[in-house]
Design an enzyme around this catalytic site. Structure first.
Site, PDB file in Angstrom:
ATOM      1  N   ASP A 158       0.860  -1.183   0.000  1.00  0.00           N
ATOM      2  CA  ASP A 158       0.000   0.000   0.000  1.00  0.00           C
ATOM      3  C   ASP A 158       0.899   1.237   0.000  1.00  0.00           C
ATOM      4  O   ASP A 158       1.402   1.655   1.049  1.00  0.00           O
ATOM      5  CB  ASP A 158      -0.924   0.001   1.222  1.00  0.00           C
ATOM      6  CG  ASP A 158      -1.881   1.195   1.200  1.00  0.00           C
ATOM      7  OD1 ASP A 158      -1.703   2.090   0.339  1.00  0.00           O
ATOM      8  OD2 ASP A 158      -2.799   1.240   2.044  1.00  0.00           O
TER       9      ASP A 158
ATOM     10  N   HIS B 199       0.579   8.008   3.972  1.00  0.00           N
ATOM     11  CA  HIS B 199       1.301   7.329   5.054  1.00  0.00           C
ATOM     12  C   HIS B 199       2.808   7.615   5.037  1.00  0.00           C
ATOM     13  O   HIS B 199       3.546   7.086   5.859  1.00  0.00           O
ATOM     14  CB  HIS B 199       1.070   5.820   4.942  1.00  0.00           C
ATOM     15  CG  HIS B 199      -0.372   5.461   4.815  1.00  0.00           C
ATOM     16  ND1 HIS B 199      -1.277   5.680   5.820  1.00  0.00           N
ATOM     17  CD2 HIS B 199      -1.090   4.926   3.782  1.00  0.00           C
ATOM     18  CE1 HIS B 199      -2.485   5.285   5.425  1.00  0.00           C
ATOM     19  NE2 HIS B 199      -2.386   4.835   4.185  1.00  0.00           N
TER      20      HIS B 199
ATOM     21  N   ILE C  29      -0.127   9.389   8.567  1.00  0.00           N
ATOM     22  CA  ILE C  29      -0.796   8.481   9.512  1.00  0.00           C
ATOM     23  C   ILE C  29      -0.489   7.028   9.145  1.00  0.00           C
ATOM     24  O   ILE C  29      -0.016   6.730   8.052  1.00  0.00           O
ATOM     25  CB  ILE C  29      -2.322   8.720   9.563  1.00  0.00           C
ATOM     26  CG1 ILE C  29      -2.970   8.470   8.182  1.00  0.00           C
ATOM     27  CG2 ILE C  29      -2.632  10.126  10.041  1.00  0.00           C
ATOM     28  CD1 ILE C  29      -4.495   8.484   8.213  1.00  0.00           C
TER      29      ILE C  29
ATOM     30  N   GLY D 173      -4.592   1.845   8.021  1.00  0.00           N
ATOM     31  CA  GLY D 173      -5.582   1.157   8.855  1.00  0.00           C
ATOM     32  C   GLY D 173      -5.282  -0.334   8.948  1.00  0.00           C
ATOM     33  O   GLY D 173      -5.415  -0.959  10.006  1.00  0.00           O
TER      34      GLY D 173
HETATM   35  C1  HDC Z   1      -8.257  -2.541  -2.481  1.00  0.00           C
HETATM   36  C2  HDC Z   1      -8.212  -2.125  -1.016  1.00  0.00           C
HETATM   37  C3  HDC Z   1      -8.087  -0.667  -0.897  1.00  0.00           C
HETATM   38  C4  HDC Z   1      -7.840  -0.200   0.478  1.00  0.00           C
HETATM   39  C5  HDC Z   1      -7.365   1.248   0.427  1.00  0.00           C
HETATM   40  C6  HDC Z   1      -6.777   1.642   1.719  1.00  0.00           C
HETATM   41  C7  HDC Z   1      -6.164   3.002   1.617  1.00  0.00           C
HETATM   42  C8  HDC Z   1      -5.313   3.293   2.827  1.00  0.00           C
HETATM   43  O1  HDC Z   1      -4.010   3.627   2.390  1.00  0.00           O
HETATM   44  C9  HDC Z   1      -5.943   4.440   3.578  1.00  0.00           C
HETATM   45  C10 HDC Z   1      -5.793   4.304   5.034  1.00  0.00           C
HETATM   46  O2  HDC Z   1      -5.286   3.366   5.559  1.00  0.00           O
HETATM   47  S1  HDC Z   1      -6.449   5.598   5.974  1.00  0.00           S
HETATM   48  C11 HDC Z   1      -6.021   5.128   7.634  1.00  0.00           C
HETATM   49  C12 HDC Z   1      -7.019   4.282   8.329  1.00  0.00           C
HETATM   50  N1  HDC Z   1      -8.305   4.891   8.487  1.00  0.00           N
HETATM   51  C13 HDC Z   1      -8.531   5.906   9.350  1.00  0.00           C
HETATM   52  O3  HDC Z   1      -7.645   6.398  10.008  1.00  0.00           O
HETATM   53  C14 HDC Z   1      -9.950   6.417   9.436  1.00  0.00           C
HETATM   54  C15 HDC Z   1     -10.333   6.690  10.870  1.00  0.00           C
HETATM   55  N2  HDC Z   1     -11.740   7.071  10.949  1.00  0.00           N
HETATM   56  C16 HDC Z   1     -12.174   8.349  10.885  1.00  0.00           C
HETATM   57  O4  HDC Z   1     -11.373   9.266  10.804  1.00  0.00           O
HETATM   58  C17 HDC Z   1     -13.648   8.585  10.935  1.00  0.00           C
HETATM   59  O5  HDC Z   1     -14.286   7.449  11.456  1.00  0.00           O
HETATM   60  C18 HDC Z   1     -14.274   8.901   9.547  1.00  0.00           C
HETATM   61  C19 HDC Z   1     -13.651  10.188   8.976  1.00  0.00           C
HETATM   62  C20 HDC Z   1     -14.050   7.734   8.587  1.00  0.00           C
HETATM   63  C21 HDC Z   1     -15.768   9.091   9.697  1.00  0.00           C
HETATM   64  O6  HDC Z   1     -16.003  10.044  10.697  1.00  0.00           O
HETATM   65  P1  HDC Z   1     -17.168  11.102  10.552  1.00  0.00           P
HETATM   66  O7  HDC Z   1     -16.997  11.886   9.302  1.00  0.00           O
HETATM   67  O8  HDC Z   1     -17.250  11.847  11.827  1.00  0.00           O
HETATM   68  O9  HDC Z   1     -18.424  10.174  10.306  1.00  0.00           O
HETATM   69  P2  HDC Z   1     -19.695   9.952  11.211  1.00  0.00           P
HETATM   70  O10 HDC Z   1     -20.477  11.234  11.287  1.00  0.00           O
HETATM   71  O11 HDC Z   1     -19.323   9.302  12.498  1.00  0.00           O
HETATM   72  O12 HDC Z   1     -20.508   8.896  10.355  1.00  0.00           O
HETATM   73  C22 HDC Z   1     -21.040   9.230   9.079  1.00  0.00           C
HETATM   74  C23 HDC Z   1     -21.577   7.950   8.454  1.00  0.00           C
HETATM   75  O13 HDC Z   1     -20.481   7.114   8.054  1.00  0.00           O
HETATM   76  C24 HDC Z   1     -20.477   5.877   8.786  1.00  0.00           C
HETATM   77  N3  HDC Z   1     -19.092   5.632   9.202  1.00  0.00           N
HETATM   78  C25 HDC Z   1     -18.392   6.344  10.107  1.00  0.00           C
HETATM   79  N4  HDC Z   1     -17.140   5.839  10.219  1.00  0.00           N
HETATM   80  C26 HDC Z   1     -17.075   4.794   9.369  1.00  0.00           C
HETATM   81  C27 HDC Z   1     -16.070   3.871   9.055  1.00  0.00           C
HETATM   82  N5  HDC Z   1     -14.871   3.924   9.639  1.00  0.00           N
HETATM   83  N6  HDC Z   1     -16.337   2.914   8.147  1.00  0.00           N
HETATM   84  C28 HDC Z   1     -17.553   2.827   7.563  1.00  0.00           C
HETATM   85  N7  HDC Z   1     -18.580   3.696   7.832  1.00  0.00           N
HETATM   86  C29 HDC Z   1     -18.326   4.662   8.722  1.00  0.00           C
HETATM   87  C30 HDC Z   1     -21.382   6.097   9.978  1.00  0.00           C
HETATM   88  O14 HDC Z   1     -21.985   4.905  10.406  1.00  0.00           O
HETATM   89  C31 HDC Z   1     -22.387   7.115   9.443  1.00  0.00           C
HETATM   90  O15 HDC Z   1     -23.353   6.434   8.676  1.00  0.00           O
HETATM   91  P3  HDC Z   1     -24.910   6.580   9.061  1.00  0.00           P
HETATM   92  O16 HDC Z   1     -25.164   8.047   8.906  1.00  0.00           O
HETATM   93  O17 HDC Z   1     -25.634   5.730   8.079  1.00  0.00           O
HETATM   94  O18 HDC Z   1     -25.001   6.123  10.480  1.00  0.00           O
END
Ligand code: HDC
Length: 304
Positions: free
Chosen positions: A211, A216, A231, A234
């Site tokens: 990745d 990152h 960061i 994940g």
């Molecule tokens: C082929 C394979 C490809 C893979 C590619 C991988 C690429 C990688 O290089 C990228 C990475 O590794 S990024 C690093 C790891 N991830 C993170 O750090 C994300 C951490 N999470 C956040 O910041 C917030 O949860 C955030 C920002 C995600 C959401 O927070 P908010 O904006 O505050 O959202 P919120 O208001 O709480 O919710 C809105 C709706 O979204 C749903 N939701 C929230 N978090 C979710 C999550 N993590 N995954 C899935 N759905 C999520 C909520 O349920 C909500 O939906 P609904 O309104 O229907 O309830």
């Protein structure tokens, strides 16, 4: 919902979900890849090398191969087309985050193999302020044609919602909702807690497994994405957590794991400590704002 904006993920969601990927992409991995991955998720990374983890990175005379950690399969989708070539898709890569990962493992993982990946769109959701794509990758051993594992990756696109055509939010899923929803954290005391620290160079080491997202590694990209510095992937955090489960409940035996789900709710900076709290089939009664998930084992060791 209902009004597509300039930053919306697509203009025609039906076109996106009907996309068919090329039938198969093929790649080979070997023991070196397995070991590099294990080091990338912190195996033997403590102040002193943990003897129980040595088998993930080294084999002595009595053993012919290293043991493959189950989350090694999470790097398989990176050997595929992915979403890049999909029609009608527009997004700012710096705003894309990894939301969730679900994996199923059907066989003991070989130390080297030639793999065929087949991908499909498993879900597309308009959350208004964000868009979500679920991408499923099934991986087959080329020689036997047998299916080895499946990855379902949930990609969260900040600011890319608003593509729904009707007044109803667009939500397409090939699967029952229960399989993609978050796990609630039990109120009871954890059965085990495992604390591990990530190193400052953890993401730089982990990226060598496939990745290469600059979020990152590149401070400028991280800043544009809204972070103080790059960061951690994940999937790297997930690897740490599943390693903690294997250590705590499987006596270090990685083939005990048959499925894993993880939801990433907070980003992690390299150098931070990861605390994995574990419950045995927890009663699900309290929500908590921390990353969460579950690991399904083939059997619970009799010592518990
Ligand atoms: C082929 C394979 C490809 C893979 C590619 C991988 C690429 C990688 O290089 C990228 C990475 O590794 S990024 C690093 C790891 N991830 C993170 O750090 C994300 C951490 N999470 C956040 O910041 C917030 O949860 C955030 C920002 C995600 C959401 O927070 P908010 O904006 O505050 O959202 P919120 O208001 O709480 O919710 C809105 C709706 O979204 C749903 N939701 C929230 N978090 C979710 C999550 N993590 N995954 C899935 N759905 C999520 C909520 O349920 C909500 O939906 P609904 O309104 O229907 O309830």
């Amino acid at each position: 919902m209902g009004s597509s904006s300039d930053s919306a993920l697509c203009t025609d969601p039906d076109l996106l979900v009907s996309h068919r990927f090329r039938r198969f992409t093929v790649f080979t991995y070997n023991e070196r890849d397995v070991v590099l991955y294990a080091l990338g998720i912190g195996a033997c990374g403590g102040d002193a090398v943990d003897d129980k983890e040595l088998k993930y990175v080294y084999h002595g005379d009595g053993q012919h191969h290293v043991k493959v950690l189950p989350t090694f399969v999470t790097i398989f989708p990176f050997h595929s087309e992915g979403i890049k070539g999909m029609p009608d898709l527009q997004f700012d890569p710096s705003l894309m985050l990894h939301g969730q990962q679900y994996i199923e493992i059907y066989k003991t993982l070989p130390t080297n193999s030639r793999i065929q990946n087949k991908q499909a769109i498993a879900g597309l959701h308009d959350k208004g302020k964000a868009a979500i794509i679920e991408l499923e990758t099934s991986s087959y051993e080329q020689e036997s044609g047998e299916v080895l594992c499946m990855n379902r990756s949930t990609l969260y696109f900040r600011g890319a919602g608003g593509f729904s055509k009707s007044s109803q939010p667009y939500s397409y899923s090939n699967y029952p909702q229960s399989q993609v929803s978050a796990v609630r954290i039990p109120k009871s005391k954890p059965a085990a807690i495992y604390e591990d620290y990530t190193k400052q160079n953890q993401a730089l080491l982990y990226r060598l497994s496939g990745d290469h997202n600059p979020l990152h590694s590149d401070p400028m990209v991280a800043e544009i994405a809204g972070f103080d510095r790059p960061i951690l992937h994940g999937l790297c955090s997930l690897g740490f957590a599943v390693r903690a489960v294997i250590k705590s409940f499987c006596n270090g035996e990685p083939s005990s794991v048959k499925a894993v789900f993880g939801r990433f709710l907070l980003h992690v900076y390299p150098g931070e400590t990861l605390i994995t709290e574990m419950w045995l089939d927890g009663s699900r009664n309290e929500d908590g704002r921390c990353s969460n998930g579950y690991v399904a084992l083939r059997h619970i060791p009799s010592s518990l």
